[in-house]
Scaffold this motif. Sequence first.
Motif, PDB file in Angstrom:
ATOM      1  N   LYS A   3      50.955  46.469  34.046  1.00 40.00           N
ATOM      2  CA  LYS A   3      51.720  45.610  35.053  1.00 40.00           C
ATOM      3  C   LYS A   3      50.893  46.102  36.422  1.00 40.00           C
ATOM      4  O   LYS A   3      51.350  47.446  36.980  1.00 40.00           O
ATOM      5  N   PHE A   4      49.928  45.238  37.002  1.00 39.74           N
ATOM      6  CA  PHE A   4      49.250  45.815  38.315  1.00 39.74           C
ATOM      7  C   PHE A   4      50.162  45.380  39.421  1.00 39.74           C
ATOM      8  O   PHE A   4      50.711  44.409  39.394  1.00 39.74           O
ATOM      9  N   VAL A   5      49.961  46.275  40.489  1.00 38.61           N
ATOM     10  CA  VAL A   5      50.801  45.993  41.631  1.00 38.61           C
ATOM     11  C   VAL A   5      49.901  44.841  42.424  1.00 38.61           C
ATOM     12  O   VAL A   5      50.906  44.054  43.112  1.00 38.61           O
ATOM     13  N   ASP A   6      48.787  44.394  42.493  1.00 39.27           N
ATOM     14  CA  ASP A   6      48.340  43.342  43.059  1.00 39.27           C
ATOM     15  C   ASP A   6      47.148  42.840  42.296  1.00 39.27           C
ATOM     16  O   ASP A   6      46.524  43.430  41.239  1.00 39.27           O
ATOM     17  N   GLN A   7      46.738  41.582  42.771  1.00 42.22           N
ATOM     18  CA  GLN A   7      45.413  41.046  42.034  1.00 42.22           C
ATOM     19  C   GLN A   7      44.239  41.828  42.381  1.00 42.22           C
ATOM     20  O   GLN A   7      44.395  42.247  43.560  1.00 42.22           O
ATOM     21  N   PHE A   8      43.185  41.767  41.969  1.00 38.74           N
ATOM     22  CA  PHE A   8      41.966  42.744  42.114  1.00 38.74           C
ATOM     23  C   PHE A   8      40.845  42.002  42.255  1.00 38.74           C
ATOM     24  O   PHE A   8      39.799  42.316  41.542  1.00 38.74           O
ATOM     25  N   TYR A   9      40.477  40.998  42.802  1.00 38.37           N
ATOM     26  CA  TYR A   9      39.597  40.033  42.773  1.00 38.37           C
ATOM     27  C   TYR A   9      38.326  40.810  43.463  1.00 38.37           C
ATOM     28  O   TYR A   9      38.440  41.470  44.567  1.00 38.37           O
ATOM     29  N   GLY A  10      37.180  40.751  42.954  1.00 36.11           N
ATOM     30  CA  GLY A  10      35.965  41.628  43.544  1.00 36.11           C
ATOM     31  C   GLY A  10      35.932  43.032  43.000  1.00 36.11           C
ATOM     32  O   GLY A  10      34.900  43.473  43.407  1.00 36.11           O
ATOM     33  N   ALA A  11      36.719  43.434  42.538  1.00 37.83           N
ATOM     34  CA  ALA A  11      36.787  44.909  41.867  1.00 37.83           C
ATOM     35  C   ALA A  11      35.639  45.150  40.831  1.00 37.83           C
ATOM     36  O   ALA A  11      35.299  43.921  39.972  1.00 37.83           O
ATOM     37  N   ASP A  12      35.414  46.528  40.552  1.00 32.79           N
ATOM     38  CA  ASP A  12      34.267  46.572  39.540  1.00 32.79           C
ATOM     39  C   ASP A  12      35.312  46.536  38.415  1.00 32.79           C
ATOM     40  O   ASP A  12      36.348  47.122  38.287  1.00 32.79           O
ATOM     41  N   ILE A  13      34.701  46.145  37.231  1.00 31.79           N
ATOM     42  CA  ILE A  13      35.289  46.249  35.923  1.00 31.79           C
ATOM     43  C   ILE A  13      34.452  46.722  34.820  1.00 31.79           C
ATOM     44  O   ILE A  13      33.206  46.201  34.819  1.00 31.79           O
ATOM     45  N   LYS A  14      34.824  47.560  34.042  1.00 28.71           N
ATOM     46  CA  LYS A  14      34.102  48.252  32.695  1.00 28.71           C
ATOM     47  C   LYS A  14      35.064  47.722  31.830  1.00 28.71           C
ATOM     48  O   LYS A  14      35.885  48.262  31.551  1.00 28.71           O
TER      49      LYS A  14
END
Length: 183
Positions: free
Chosen positions: A123-134
């Motif tokens: 459950k994330f606090v916020d959306q994370f568009y543009g973040a790096d993801i592995k």
Amino acid sequence: MPPVLPYPVFIDSHVIGGFGRGSSDLGIPTANIPPSDFLASGIPKGQTGIYFGFAKISGTYGTLVRHPSPEDDASKPPSTEIVQTEKPILPADGVVLPMVMSVGWNPFYGNSEPSAEVHIVHKFVDQFYGADIKLAVLGYIRPEKNFESVDALIEEIMTDIRKSKEYLAEDGFKLIESSEFFK
């Protein structure tokens, strides 16, 4: 039981805007990655369906702005732009977490373009568009298929999440969670 070849497959990507249906229609948010990143990853070509593994987000993120499409074609993702606000990922959100990923055409929605949609079990606090993801893709759950209703689709996704958690609890998969890739 450890992953079986061709797994594990490691993908280093970033979060892009998608159709916006995961959160709004299904209540199961997804982090979309460019399909080209998935296709170049070493996963068998043309094998659409549901995969499981681990994910970690990092870096900074912004807000997604959706632009109305002149075509208004629901089978194509809307035009989007990420407005960087340089918000850092919170420490509680930037850990290695279980994930399930849908890759393909989403027959229920009739997409005209493929997508790679990652649901991170957290459950994330916020959306994370543009973040790096592995992503460490560790196995294949099932092929993609069509559904009679949104409720049937949601039920199947919940089953996929449960299976992913069961697989990832096995010792061979737990070693990947602490691998150098996620450091």
